[in-house]
Design a protein around this motif. Structure first.
Motif, PDB file in Angstrom:
ATOM      1  N   ARG A 169       0.849  -1.191   0.000  1.00 42.73           N
ATOM      2  CA  ARG A 169       0.000   0.000   0.000  1.00 42.73           C
ATOM      3  C   ARG A 169       0.880   1.235   0.000  1.00 42.73           C
ATOM      4  O   ARG A 169       1.915   1.280   0.655  1.00 42.73           O
ATOM      5  CB  ARG A 169      -0.916   0.011   1.231  1.00 42.73           C
ATOM      6  CG  ARG A 169      -1.825  -1.194   1.324  1.00 42.73           C
ATOM      7  CD  ARG A 169      -2.885  -1.021   2.370  1.00 42.73           C
ATOM      8  NE  ARG A 169      -2.332  -0.906   3.703  1.00 42.73           N
ATOM      9  CZ  ARG A 169      -3.067  -0.994   4.813  1.00 42.73           C
ATOM     10  NH1 ARG A 169      -4.376  -1.205   4.730  1.00 42.73           N
ATOM     11  NH2 ARG A 169      -2.517  -0.871   6.004  1.00 42.73           N
ATOM     12  N   GLN A 209       1.014   5.309   0.852  1.00 45.44           N
ATOM     13  CA  GLN A 209       0.320   6.360   1.580  1.00 45.44           C
ATOM     14  C   GLN A 209       0.321   7.625   0.752  1.00 45.44           C
ATOM     15  O   GLN A 209       1.359   8.076   0.267  1.00 45.44           O
ATOM     16  CB  GLN A 209       0.988   6.616   2.934  1.00 45.44           C
ATOM     17  CG  GLN A 209       0.212   7.603   3.792  1.00 45.44           C
ATOM     18  CD  GLN A 209       0.754   7.682   5.199  1.00 45.44           C
ATOM     19  OE1 GLN A 209       1.672   6.951   5.551  1.00 45.44           O
ATOM     20  NE2 GLN A 209       0.198   8.553   6.006  1.00 45.44           N
ATOM     21  N   THR A 224       8.490   4.224   2.483  1.00 46.25           N
ATOM     22  CA  THR A 224       7.272   3.413   2.397  1.00 46.25           C
ATOM     23  C   THR A 224       6.722   3.421   0.984  1.00 46.25           C
ATOM     24  O   THR A 224       6.339   2.378   0.439  1.00 46.25           O
ATOM     25  CB  THR A 224       6.199   3.942   3.374  1.00 46.25           C
ATOM     26  OG1 THR A 224       6.686   3.847   4.711  1.00 46.25           O
ATOM     27  CG2 THR A 224       4.904   3.143   3.248  1.00 46.25           C
ATOM     28  N   SER A 282       6.432   0.417  -1.883  1.00 43.23           N
ATOM     29  CA  SER A 282       5.131   0.001  -2.406  1.00 43.23           C
ATOM     30  C   SER A 282       5.172  -0.273  -3.899  1.00 43.23           C
ATOM     31  O   SER A 282       4.186  -0.736  -4.471  1.00 43.23           O
ATOM     32  CB  SER A 282       4.075   1.072  -2.114  1.00 43.23           C
ATOM     33  OG  SER A 282       4.267   2.211  -2.949  1.00 43.23           O
ATOM     34  N   GLU A 314       4.307   3.989  13.486  1.00 37.53           N
ATOM     35  CA  GLU A 314       3.289   3.555  12.534  1.00 37.53           C
ATOM     36  C   GLU A 314       3.823   3.553  11.110  1.00 37.53           C
ATOM     37  O   GLU A 314       3.576   2.617  10.335  1.00 37.53           O
ATOM     38  CB  GLU A 314       2.060   4.455  12.623  1.00 37.53           C
ATOM     39  CG  GLU A 314       0.945   4.069  11.674  1.00 37.53           C
ATOM     40  CD  GLU A 314      -0.286   4.944  11.820  1.00 37.53           C
ATOM     41  OE1 GLU A 314      -1.215   4.789  10.996  1.00 37.53           O
ATOM     42  OE2 GLU A 314      -0.328   5.781  12.748  1.00 37.53           O
ATOM     43  N   GLN A 315       4.610   4.596  10.757  1.00 37.66           N
ATOM     44  CA  GLN A 315       5.128   4.667   9.397  1.00 37.66           C
ATOM     45  C   GLN A 315       6.122   3.545   9.126  1.00 37.66           C
ATOM     46  O   GLN A 315       6.148   2.967   8.033  1.00 37.66           O
ATOM     47  CB  GLN A 315       5.782   6.016   9.162  1.00 37.66           C
ATOM     48  CG  GLN A 315       5.962   6.341   7.700  1.00 37.66           C
ATOM     49  CD  GLN A 315       4.637   6.374   6.940  1.00 37.66           C
ATOM     50  OE1 GLN A 315       3.732   7.110   7.294  1.00 37.66           O
ATOM     51  NE2 GLN A 315       4.515   5.559   5.910  1.00 37.66           N
ATOM     52  N   TRP A 363       4.274   0.344   8.544  1.00 33.35           N
ATOM     53  CA  TRP A 363       3.725   0.356   7.187  1.00 33.35           C
ATOM     54  C   TRP A 363       4.793  -0.032   6.166  1.00 33.35           C
ATOM     55  O   TRP A 363       4.567  -0.871   5.287  1.00 33.35           O
ATOM     56  CB  TRP A 363       3.177   1.748   6.902  1.00 33.35           C
ATOM     57  CG  TRP A 363       2.310   1.873   5.691  1.00 33.35           C
ATOM     58  CD1 TRP A 363       2.401   1.153   4.539  1.00 33.35           C
ATOM     59  CD2 TRP A 363       1.220   2.782   5.516  1.00 33.35           C
ATOM     60  NE1 TRP A 363       1.438   1.565   3.647  1.00 33.35           N
ATOM     61  CE2 TRP A 363       0.705   2.560   4.224  1.00 33.35           C
ATOM     62  CE3 TRP A 363       0.650   3.770   6.304  1.00 33.35           C
ATOM     63  CZ2 TRP A 363      -0.364   3.299   3.713  1.00 33.35           C
ATOM     64  CZ3 TRP A 363      -0.413   4.505   5.803  1.00 33.35           C
ATOM     65  CH2 TRP A 363      -0.913   4.271   4.524  1.00 33.35           C
ATOM     66  N   ASN A 375       5.129  -3.347   3.673  1.00 36.39           N
ATOM     67  CA  ASN A 375       5.339  -3.340   2.224  1.00 36.39           C
ATOM     68  C   ASN A 375       6.503  -4.226   1.814  1.00 36.39           C
ATOM     69  O   ASN A 375       6.433  -4.945   0.814  1.00 36.39           O
ATOM     70  CB  ASN A 375       5.581  -1.909   1.737  1.00 36.39           C
ATOM     71  CG  ASN A 375       4.288  -1.143   1.478  1.00 36.39           C
ATOM     72  OD1 ASN A 375       3.211  -1.736   1.386  1.00 36.39           O
ATOM     73  ND2 ASN A 375       4.394   0.168   1.383  1.00 36.39           N
ATOM     74  N   ASN A 434      -2.856  -0.403  10.769  1.00 33.70           N
ATOM     75  CA  ASN A 434      -1.656  -0.558   9.956  1.00 33.70           C
ATOM     76  C   ASN A 434      -0.749  -1.660  10.478  1.00 33.70           C
ATOM     77  O   ASN A 434      -0.135  -2.398   9.696  1.00 33.70           O
ATOM     78  CB  ASN A 434      -0.893   0.766   9.876  1.00 33.70           C
ATOM     79  CG  ASN A 434      -1.482   1.704   8.845  1.00 33.70           C
ATOM     80  OD1 ASN A 434      -1.781   1.308   7.720  1.00 33.70           O
ATOM     81  ND2 ASN A 434      -1.680   2.961   9.218  1.00 33.70           N
ATOM     82  N   TRP A 460      -2.269  -5.028   9.542  1.00 35.18           N
ATOM     83  CA  TRP A 460      -2.026  -5.288   8.124  1.00 35.18           C
ATOM     84  C   TRP A 460      -0.581  -5.711   7.881  1.00 35.18           C
ATOM     85  O   TRP A 460      -0.306  -6.658   7.139  1.00 35.18           O
ATOM     86  CB  TRP A 460      -2.368  -4.043   7.308  1.00 35.18           C
ATOM     87  CG  TRP A 460      -1.948  -4.163   5.885  1.00 35.18           C
ATOM     88  CD1 TRP A 460      -2.598  -4.812   4.872  1.00 35.18           C
ATOM     89  CD2 TRP A 460      -0.745  -3.644   5.296  1.00 35.18           C
ATOM     90  NE1 TRP A 460      -1.875  -4.732   3.702  1.00 35.18           N
ATOM     91  CE2 TRP A 460      -0.741  -4.024   3.941  1.00 35.18           C
ATOM     92  CE3 TRP A 460       0.324  -2.903   5.805  1.00 35.18           C
ATOM     93  CZ2 TRP A 460       0.300  -3.672   3.079  1.00 35.18           C
ATOM     94  CZ3 TRP A 460       1.356  -2.551   4.941  1.00 35.18           C
ATOM     95  CH2 TRP A 460       1.333  -2.936   3.597  1.00 35.18           C
ATOM     96  N   ALA A 461       0.362  -5.003   8.511  1.00 37.62           N
ATOM     97  CA  ALA A 461       1.772  -5.364   8.362  1.00 37.62           C
ATOM     98  C   ALA A 461       2.021  -6.780   8.875  1.00 37.62           C
ATOM     99  O   ALA A 461       2.735  -7.571   8.238  1.00 37.62           O
ATOM    100  CB  ALA A 461       2.655  -4.363   9.113  1.00 37.62           C
TER     101      ALA A 461
END
Length: 597
Positions: free
Chosen positions: A59, A61, A178, A182, A211-212, A215, A219, A255, A258-259
């Motif tokens: 994904r 961002q 990130t 992706s 969080e970043q 993410w 990916n 997030n 999902w990761a």
């Protein structure tokens, strides 16, 4: 076929299962125990290929943080589309390309100016350049990633991850990385050495940075098994799990889940040892959360973890999550039902004890309506799960047959659904017919006499040889049961009436030797002369009122139509015990501010 159209006296049959032979002796020649219970890859169900169903493996961002809406306090900066802030790029005449407050969109043409700014000695200019690069990398649908990488800024982004004195710069660099990860250039991020720093920053005092980085690592792991294993080897799983136990906010929770699903995803699978700590955390999330996006990704993660041998299935079952997964089969959103059902299907492909965990949690009742679900994929996987329950113990076959409306729906799917669903429904019927006791096969035929034989015969002219053999095995089992019951079921007549005999005769010309042999044997054994060639014991049930009995003692359990819920197995009915403190969005028990980075 949803209801029972037979006279009442033909609806219920009783039998005693207490003294039946071991299941290892009950399989017929064409369908043995290893064939009957099928793992996902054998049944042709995709785990990773349907991106629309599973969600994307990567994904990008795009949107900026909500507080980046004003340009008044940032000199030399103009507003981009959607309220994003970008450096004011000078025009050839030396004036800003856009006045403060104006809107502009970044393109590949801005890359040279951004490349110059990121090499400035002014920290503020560097920060704005990094923001500009990550916005360029957010351009839809195809960001100019090759042009950005050609400037040589990638090592600079990675170096900025080590700027613990400047969390905003860390955040912007992580965001740019990130978006690069992706694309199809994920390997470049890895080769630049970003993964160890990203794993460390999962313990950053800044929730945005944590969080970043989650993410970005998601990916990278989503690129494929090689990079996924590299992320796990760099120690990213434990700090990611800490962020799931104590999420800073709902965005972090979504997030990070999902990761984590990408950490568990892909074939060949990660070793169970490397991902086992994720199982109880996922069980906790699934049991306590109602957020649809979180539930969806957590269930996908559990489906990946349970897809494999019995040790993998056992780890998920031991977490106590089965009752909650069964409950989620009734969720309003197919995006939650699909991964929950996939996980349940994996569990019932395990051993009899693991299958029983689903049965005890009333899994059959939850799966039953999914056989007629509007989505073909859900109908298909519902039948696949039922076929594995049908390949279980005799008691599990009994539990299956008690749900007569569900069996009727399976037979209807077998006769008239789309091909992918029909194949799975065929395995349900065949596993009951070839693996069930004589009384169970008799009950299947009698309680569904008007549907079962035509449904099986509808497969006798398909091109798929494996499905043909499944149908021939089921038909042989029904014919043999009828022969042992003095012809009470009238299976040969039913076969002839639905043109099954004509199809069998045509199969004598089939190119597959096994199909040919089975077809010839069936015709010679059951559609030849009238003399009794079975040579076996005739076992005809004795009529008693409106039901048939097979020697049951007084006070025996009721027939299929009665109330016959299986007892709950200890340990599976209890809810998952919450982790200490539950989900605390502002937890202080783990001090991210004091964590080593």
């Amino acid at each position: 076929h949803k209801g029972n159209n037979h006279p009442k006296e033909l609806q219920e049959y009783q039998f005693d299962m207490s003294n039946r032979a071991d299941r290892s002796n009950r399989y017929k020649a064409g369908v043995d125990s290893s064939d009957s219970r099928r793992r996902r890859e054998e049944s042709g169900l995709s785990v990773r290929k349907n991106k629309r169903e599973e969600g994307l493996a990567k994904r990008r961002q795009i949107n900026d943080k909500p507080d980046e809406t004003s340009v008044a306090a940032v000199p030399g900066v103009v507003a981009a589309g959607g309220g994003a802030l970008v450096p004011a790029i000078a025009s050839p005449g030396g004036t800003p390309a856009a006045a403060p407050g104006a809107k502009r969109t970044f393109t590949a043409e801005d890359i040279p100016s951004l490349n110059q700014s990121i090499r400035s000695a002014d920290p503020a200019e560097v920060l704005q350049a990094v923001k500009g690069f990550r916005r360029v990398l957010s351009i839809e649908p195809s960001p100019p990633v090759h042009e950005v990488l050609a400037t040589g800024v990638l090592p600079m982004f990675v170096a900025m991850l080590g700027r613990h004195d400047h969390q905003e710069l860390q955040f912007e660099a992580a965001w740019a990385l990130t978006n690069i990860a992706s694309t199809d250039q994920t390997r470049q991020v890895v080769d630049a050495g970003a993964i160890p720093s990203m794993a460390q920053l999962l313990l950053s005092p800044s929730a945005d940075v944590r969080e970043q980085c989650a993410w970005c690592l998601g990916n990278v792991a989503g690129d494929g098994p090689e990079l996924r294993d590299l992320v796990l080897q760099q120690g990213a799983l434990p700090p990611l799990l800490q962020n799931l136990v104590q999420p800073a906010n709902i965005s972090m929770l979504r997030n990070a889940v999902w990761a984590l699903s990408n950490f568990c995803r892909g074939k060949p699978q990660p070793s169970l040892e490397s991902v086992a700590p994720a199982v109880p955390v996922l069980a906790q999330i699934v049991s306590q959360q109602d957020d649809k996006e979180t539930l969806m990704d957590a269930c996908w993660a559990l489906s990946y973890l349970s897809d494999g041998d019995n040790d993998r299935v056992g780890a998920v079952v031991a977490s106590g999550v089965v009752p909650r997964l069964v409950a989620l089969l009734g969720h309003a959103s197919p995006s939650v039902v699909t991964p929950a059902l996939r996980t349940i299907g994996n569990i019932v492909s395990g051993d009899d004890g693991q299958t029983q965990a689903v049965v005890d949690a009333h899994g059959l009742e939850a799966i039953a309506p999914l056989v007629t679900h509007v989505k073909k994929g859900i109908r298909k996987e519902a039948c696949w799960a039922l076929s594995n329950i049908a390949a279980g113990s005799r008691a599990q076959i009994t539990s299956l047959l008690e749900h007569q409306e569900m069996i009727s729906a399976v037979l209807k799917a077998l006769a008239s659904d789309e091909w992918d669903v029909r194949k799975e429904a065929a395995w349900v019927v065949s596993n009951v017919a070839t693996g069930g006791a004589h009384e169970q096969v008799f009950a299947l035929a009698k309680n569904h006499g008007g549907a079962v034989v035509p449904a099986i015969c509808s497969l006798l002219d398909v091109q798929d040889s494996k499905v043909l053999l499944v149908a021939l095995d089921a038909l042989e089992a029904l014919l043999k049961c009828d022969s042992r019951s003095s012809g009470l079921l009238q299976v040969p007549t039913a076969v002839d009436e639905c043109d099954g005999l004509e199809k069998l005769e045509l199969l004598q010309e089939h190119e597959n030797e096994t199909v040919y042999t089975k077809s010839v044997n069936l015709i010679e054994s059951y559609f030849g002369a009238d003399d009794d060639e079975d040579g076996g014991e005739n076992i005809a049930p004795a009529a008693d009122g409106n039901t048939f009995s097979f020697g049951l003692p007084a006070g025996a359990p009721t027939a299929f139509g009665g109330q016959c819920a299986p007892p709950a197995a200890p340990g599976f009915g209890a809810p998952v015990a919450p982790l200490a403190g539950g989900f605390n969005f502002n937890a202080s028990s783990f001090n991210f501010s004091n964590a080593a980075v």
